[in-house]
Design an enzyme around this catalytic site. Structure first.
Site, PDB file in Angstrom:
ATOM      1  N   GLU A 131       9.844   2.006  11.199  1.00  0.00           N
ATOM      2  CA  GLU A 131      10.786   3.129  11.283  1.00  0.00           C
ATOM      3  C   GLU A 131       9.931   4.379  11.296  1.00  0.00           C
ATOM      4  OE1 GLU A 131      12.509   6.242  10.853  1.00  0.00           O
ATOM      5  OE2 GLU A 131      12.775   5.761   8.735  1.00  0.00           O
ATOM      6  N   CYS A 136      13.734  11.550   7.489  1.00  0.00           N
ATOM      7  CA  CYS A 136      13.706  11.217   8.911  1.00  0.00           C
ATOM      8  C   CYS A 136      15.077  11.425   9.534  1.00  0.00           C
ATOM      9  CB  CYS A 136      13.231   9.793   9.114  1.00  0.00           C
ATOM     10  SG  CYS A 136      14.163   8.562   8.195  1.00  0.00           S
ATOM     11  N   GLU A 157       8.839  16.734  15.677  1.00  0.00           N
ATOM     12  CA  GLU A 157       9.338  16.530  14.318  1.00  0.00           C
ATOM     13  C   GLU A 157       8.587  17.437  13.349  1.00  0.00           C
ATOM     14  OE1 GLU A 157      10.739  12.844  11.510  1.00  0.00           O
ATOM     15  OE2 GLU A 157       8.822  12.631  12.530  1.00  0.00           O
ATOM     16  N   LYS A 193       0.855  -1.187   0.000  1.00  0.00           N
ATOM     17  CA  LYS A 193       0.000   0.000   0.000  1.00  0.00           C
ATOM     18  C   LYS A 193       0.893   1.239   0.000  1.00  0.00           C
ATOM     19  CE  LYS A 193      -2.012   2.463   3.160  1.00  0.00           C
ATOM     20  NZ  LYS A 193      -2.012   3.766   2.432  1.00  0.00           N
TER      21      LYS A 193
END
Length: 529
Positions: free
Chosen positions: A286, A321, A418, A205
């Site tokens: 992750e 990231c 973040e 997906k």
């Protein structure tokens, strides 16, 4: 004979011939926008009434392509197809499965510039970032194939008199692959092929804003001859299709890369044993980072530090990231000199539509990303001193200036949350102890870097800077498959290491068989050994 593994080289864009080749790829893709791509289940195209539309973030009204939009009913069909196919695919030797990856890698090499150009259009990557993404995808395929060949077969264990014992790794079952939009080919390819080369079958997906490059990956795997049903391609909304796949009793594992919020949600849902489920689901996740670079008081080359920091903080608009979002500088003198250099370099960055190879900084990914990042910039104005950037404009594309905010408190929101955009927060540290304290004060633990000429401080960082990928005297982005296994601690994920041999073991489980031998048969067995 297969040559030893080496990382795929990039294109040298300073070479006029190579630059022209990339321009030709950009032109080719520009003439092939707007096509439609189906869902693929059991190797067959499936169409739906509703469509996912992919837009160019550099030119937000330009359609890159459309894709059929998945539903719960199609998710059910896809996972049952994968479950049925697992029975045959799992019995194919690992060395044979590896050859599919090698063929796919060869196809990607042939289409390297075209695939890279699709990411320039669909994700707003500049030329070199897009080329690096494709190169990393090739690396994953080549490396995981080689690792699987070495893992294929029994594992050596001690002999027990009177018995024949075997110990080996077998695949888990059906996996759900949920990759991110920011590395839409590299991470998607790595996650998917790690699962299938170890004998599993999957439902893939892709992220909704990167469905076209996901469809291009499926073209590559089809050309490589992957059997029908091994990879089932199902774009669709996470709240509907994603949740259904995660919850399904036939799902054996979920491999996810994305935000902490979504990763936590997946982990919570996967922990529930649903009706008909006979296993505990495995989650490989992750989930992002809040990555820090420390500049020691004694470091000798601040020009180099400035260049490395600009690349780490603003490469691909900070949408990594591993991006440097926090810079800790020890000592006021170092701070003042380095901030001046950073501001000068940030202001010199050329921003614009990345179809133009001269533009280094492109757009952020979407309307939502633009809104979130611009809100954080406004928050940052009140949490520190804005020294560069701070402007944003979405009239044509989602463009945000590289932004630097100085003298930030370590507990400020822009220090802890973040942002996933081109925003760098700078901190002053009294000494190296204070710098390490700040570096470790987040819930994340993905990447970090230290620039120092002090051997003791470097060694302290090796052990005390709590991140999965620690870099010394270089930037905190740019891990290479094989040589720099990638993955972090704490809320950065499940401590998996993509691009390592151990990563493949996450998609397998161990089995032992023991057979009692009579004395005559055992003697013959030892003689054969």
């Amino acid at each position: 004979m297969r040559i030893d593994y080496t990382n795929e080289p990039y294109l040298n864009l300073s070479n006029p011939d190579d630059r022209q080749k990339m321009q030709s790829a950009i032109d080719f893709v520009g003439k092939n926008l707007g096509h439609h791509y189906p869902i693929i289940i059991d190797g067959k195209p499936v169409e739906t009434e509703e469509k996912i539309i992919s837009y160019n973030p550099s030119k937000k009204d330009e359609v890159i392509g459309t894709c059929a939009k998945g539903t719960k009913e199609l998710a059910e069909k896809a996972i049952n197809t994968a479950y049925k196919t697992f029975k045959t695919w799992s019995r194919i030797p690992g060395k044979v499965r590896a050859r599919y990856l090698y063929r796919a890698a060869a196809i990607m090499r042939r289409r390297k510039l075209e695939l890279s150009a699709w990411m320039v259009y669909e994700e707003g990557k500049n030329w070199i970032e897009a080329i690096a993404d494709t190169a990393e995808a090739i690396d994953f395929l080549d490396y995981y194939g080689r690792v699987m060949e070495k893992m294929d077969g029994p594992i050596s264990i001690p002999t027990i008199p009177g018995e024949e014992n075997n110990y080996w790794q077998i695949p888990l079952g059906v996996g759900i692959i949920i990759p991110p939009w920011n590395f839409p080919l590299a991470i998607l390819a790595g996650m998917t092929t790690a699962a299938i080369v170890t004998g599993n079958t999957v439902v893939l997906k892709p992220a909704s804003i990167s469905t076209v490059i996901g469809a291009k990956f499926m073209e590559v795997m089809h050309e490589a001859g992957i059997p029908d049903g091994v990879i089932n391609f199902l774009p669709g909304p996470g709240g509907e299709v994603g949740d259904y796949l995660v919850d399904h009793p036939l799902t054996r594992f979920i491999s996810f890369t994305g935000s902490m919020e979504v990763g936590k949600r997946i982990n919570e849902r996967a922990a529930k044993v649903n009706e008909g489920q006979i296993w505990l689901k495995r989650v490989v996740a992750e989930m992002g980072g809040k990555d820090t670079q420390i500049i020691d008081a004694d470091y000798h080359d601040l020009e180099y530090v400035a260049d490395q920091t600009i690349a780490a903080a603003f490469g691909f608009q900070g949408q990594k990231c591993s991006a440097c979002s926090r810079l800790i500088i020890v000592g006021d003198k170092q701070h003042d000199i380095l901030v001046e250099k950073l501001v000068s370099k940030a202001k010199a960055i050329k921003m614009g539509d990345v179809r133009d190879g001269d533009n280094w900084l492109g757009p952020v990914s979407s309307t939502q990303a633009f809104k979130t990042i611009s809100e954080y910039i406004e928050i940052g104005r009140g949490e520190g001193k804005l020294v560069a950037g701070g402007k944003y404009d979405d009239s044509k594309g989602y463009f945000i200036e590289p932004t630097i905010i100085d003298d930030v408190d370590p507990q400020a929101r822009i220090s802890q949350e973040e942002i996933f955009g081109p925003v760098l927060a700078i901190f002053r540290a009294r000494d190296f102890n204070h710098a390490l304290e700040i570096a470790n004060n987040t819930i994340y633990g993905l990447t970090g870097a230290v620039f120092s000429d002090n051997g003791d401080n470097i060694e302290r960082c090796r052990h005390e800077f709590h991140v999965g990928n620690m870099y010394i005297n270089r930037k905190c982005t740019g891990a290479l498959v094989g040589g720099q296994p990638f993955g972090g601690f704490n809320m950065s994920g499940t401590d998996s290491k993509a691009g390592s041999a151990e990563y493949l073991s996450l998609f397998m489980q161990c089995k032992t068989t023991s057979e009692r031998l009579d004395s005559d048969l055992f003697a013959r067995f030892l003689k054969m050994k």
